[in-house]
Motif scaffolding. Sequence first.
Motif, PDB file in Angstrom:
ATOM      1  N   ASN A 144       0.825  -1.223   0.000  1.00  0.00           N
ATOM      2  CA  ASN A 144       0.000   0.000   0.000  1.00  0.00           C
ATOM      3  C   ASN A 144       0.858   1.272   0.000  1.00  0.00           C
ATOM      4  O   ASN A 144       0.405   2.350   0.346  1.00  0.00           O
ATOM      5  CB  ASN A 144      -0.969   0.055   1.196  1.00  0.00           C
ATOM      6  N   ARG A 145       2.110   1.096  -0.349  1.00  0.00           N
ATOM      7  CA  ARG A 145       3.070   2.218  -0.332  1.00  0.00           C
ATOM      8  C   ARG A 145       3.088   2.903   1.031  1.00  0.00           C
ATOM      9  O   ARG A 145       3.071   4.131   1.151  1.00  0.00           O
ATOM     10  CB  ARG A 145       2.818   3.194  -1.470  1.00  0.00           C
ATOM     11  N   LEU A 146       3.136   2.092   2.070  1.00  0.00           N
ATOM     12  CA  LEU A 146       3.333   2.646   3.416  1.00  0.00           C
ATOM     13  C   LEU A 146       4.840   2.731   3.652  1.00  0.00           C
ATOM     14  O   LEU A 146       5.546   1.749   3.445  1.00  0.00           O
ATOM     15  CB  LEU A 146       2.710   1.742   4.484  1.00  0.00           C
ATOM     16  N   PRO A 147       5.338   3.877   4.070  1.00  0.00           N
ATOM     17  CA  PRO A 147       6.772   3.968   4.389  1.00  0.00           C
ATOM     18  C   PRO A 147       7.079   3.082   5.588  1.00  0.00           C
ATOM     19  O   PRO A 147       6.277   2.980   6.515  1.00  0.00           O
ATOM     20  CB  PRO A 147       6.966   5.444   4.747  1.00  0.00           C
ATOM     21  N   ARG A 148       8.242   2.425   5.575  1.00  0.00           N
ATOM     22  CA  ARG A 148       8.583   1.582   6.727  1.00  0.00           C
ATOM     23  C   ARG A 148       8.984   2.456   7.914  1.00  0.00           C
ATOM     24  O   ARG A 148       9.578   3.514   7.748  1.00  0.00           O
ATOM     25  CB  ARG A 148       9.706   0.613   6.353  1.00  0.00           C
ATOM     26  N   PRO A 149       8.626   1.977   9.132  1.00  0.00           N
ATOM     27  CA  PRO A 149       8.879   2.775  10.341  1.00  0.00           C
ATOM     28  C   PRO A 149      10.363   2.959  10.642  1.00  0.00           C
ATOM     29  O   PRO A 149      11.197   2.222  10.121  1.00  0.00           O
ATOM     30  CB  PRO A 149       8.244   1.941  11.462  1.00  0.00           C
ATOM     31  N   ALA A 150      10.643   3.882  11.518  1.00  0.00           N
ATOM     32  CA  ALA A 150      11.998   4.043  12.044  1.00  0.00           C
ATOM     33  C   ALA A 150      12.243   2.967  13.105  1.00  0.00           C
ATOM     34  O   ALA A 150      11.308   2.392  13.649  1.00  0.00           O
ATOM     35  CB  ALA A 150      12.143   5.428  12.667  1.00  0.00           C
ATOM     36  N   VAL A 151      13.535   2.712  13.364  1.00  0.00           N
ATOM     37  CA  VAL A 151      13.924   1.808  14.445  1.00  0.00           C
ATOM     38  C   VAL A 151      14.819   2.604  15.381  1.00  0.00           C
ATOM     39  O   VAL A 151      15.805   3.206  14.946  1.00  0.00           O
ATOM     40  CB  VAL A 151      14.718   0.590  13.925  1.00  0.00           C
ATOM     41  N   VAL A 152      14.464   2.592  16.657  1.00  0.00           N
ATOM     42  CA  VAL A 152      15.241   3.366  17.617  1.00  0.00           C
ATOM     43  C   VAL A 152      15.789   2.439  18.707  1.00  0.00           C
ATOM     44  O   VAL A 152      15.098   1.541  19.171  1.00  0.00           O
ATOM     45  CB  VAL A 152      14.380   4.538  18.168  1.00  0.00           C
ATOM     46  N   LEU A 153      17.055   2.657  19.040  1.00  0.00           N
ATOM     47  CA  LEU A 153      17.719   1.868  20.074  1.00  0.00           C
ATOM     48  C   LEU A 153      17.689   2.687  21.365  1.00  0.00           C
ATOM     49  O   LEU A 153      18.136   3.832  21.373  1.00  0.00           O
ATOM     50  CB  LEU A 153      19.169   1.603  19.654  1.00  0.00           C
TER      51      LEU A 153
END
Length: 450
Positions: free
Chosen positions: A398-407
């Motif tokens: 659905n052309r959703l941008p992939r989320p960020a990953v935070v440490l």
Amino acid sequence: MRLRGTARINARNHLEIGGCDTVELARRFGTPLYVMDEALIRENCRAYREAFASEAGGMVLYAAKTFLTTGMARLVDEEGLGLDVVSGGELYTALAAGFPSERIYFNGNNKSPAELEEALAARIGGVVVDNPSELALLSDLAARRGQRVAVLLRIAPGVQAHTHEYIQTGQADSKFGFPLVGGVALAGVKEALSASHLDLRGYHCHIGSQILALESYRAAVRAMLEFAAEARAATGYAPEVLDLGGGLGARYTADDDPPPIEELARTMRAAVAEEAAAHGLPCPTIFVEPGRSIVGEAGTTLYTVGAIKDIPGVRRYVAVDGGMTDNPRVALYQAVYEAIVANRAADAPSEVVSVAGKCCESGDMLLWDAALPPVERGDLLAVFTTGAYNYSMASNYNRLPRPAVVLVGGGRARLLVARETYADLIRLDLIPEDLARPEEKRLPAARQAP
Ligand code: LLP
């Protein structure tokens, strides 16, 4: 609800992970957001290293497929573990992070000639050869380069782990490994021993994933050492290394009770020593390739609640701003998760709702019949144990941008992966020449097909 790792509920009744308030994290980085608990990842790495790598020559190879970014590769390196990669892309990621190549092993059932060349050029620690065809290919490539390479042979031990059918891998009818039936594995050993540039170091097996009963490993060790004895009788060769793969489960819900890493190590060591002695074989050094048990419980996904819909007498659907794109495991494996409302973290559950994603597909669900306190639009939902096979299997459906990953750790939050933008979504799109508009032909910004 048992909280994992450093997760706790703070004085504002918010969920906190690694000393970071998740409401603040959502405000700062947006949602959906993958939050990785640094202390828990390091603790699990250390438990594996102490339990296995303390043994002379023993190796713990973190399974990169579970969750790999360049920053994660650095963390794994700092903890002194090796890396199990299964593609040129994972190898590239590790090398780009400066991961020591001698601690990298290459798995996979269809490595391409180019991928094997990349592995040889990087002088990685070893290749886990999956099948006769790959054995011939690697032997040829190594000989042509005049380079010796350490190999393990992946054997399909015919053991069924008690787990979901799609993530069982050790059974005889499997796309992975040299089958024991029909003498295929034995022929592989002979072939490897006679290859001028292959240095056969031992055998490998991986019986499945999300394993909660250690009995499956005992059965695998029995089958593998029985095979080793048979191969020694035929060739005189005894393995120096026995790689028992990954597979230890993680706690998704209160029903999952995986044994601790130390117990896995004790069980494996005892079984290997016992079976080796029973066959009069020298006791091989153990390698393992854990993934889920290192990062699974260290991951939490934060979502913002949107539309809420009641179907009287049926159920209440609570939709969030992510879904099968960031967590395909519910649709793929009927995986079950636990969640809380992170901005009212200690509130008692009082209703049963089902949490849906925002993709155009009915199967796009995250939780069925979850007990939660009353939920409203704008609330922050935290879904636990999403560290393994979530980001690594994420898509742009659905052309959703992939989320960020935070440490997160020690009250600090640092990005491992930035959130994708709309511009990222069209970065590789091309407009063929014949579809280009006249004005676009002069604009360098619009990417065009060559
Ligand atoms: N070694 C080999 C050869 C493997 O195939 C795997 C996982 C591992 C190690 C790491 O296994 P772990 O310790 O993580 O169980 N996408 C599925 C899981 C697929 C597992 C594939 N192989 C899921 O989301 O459950």
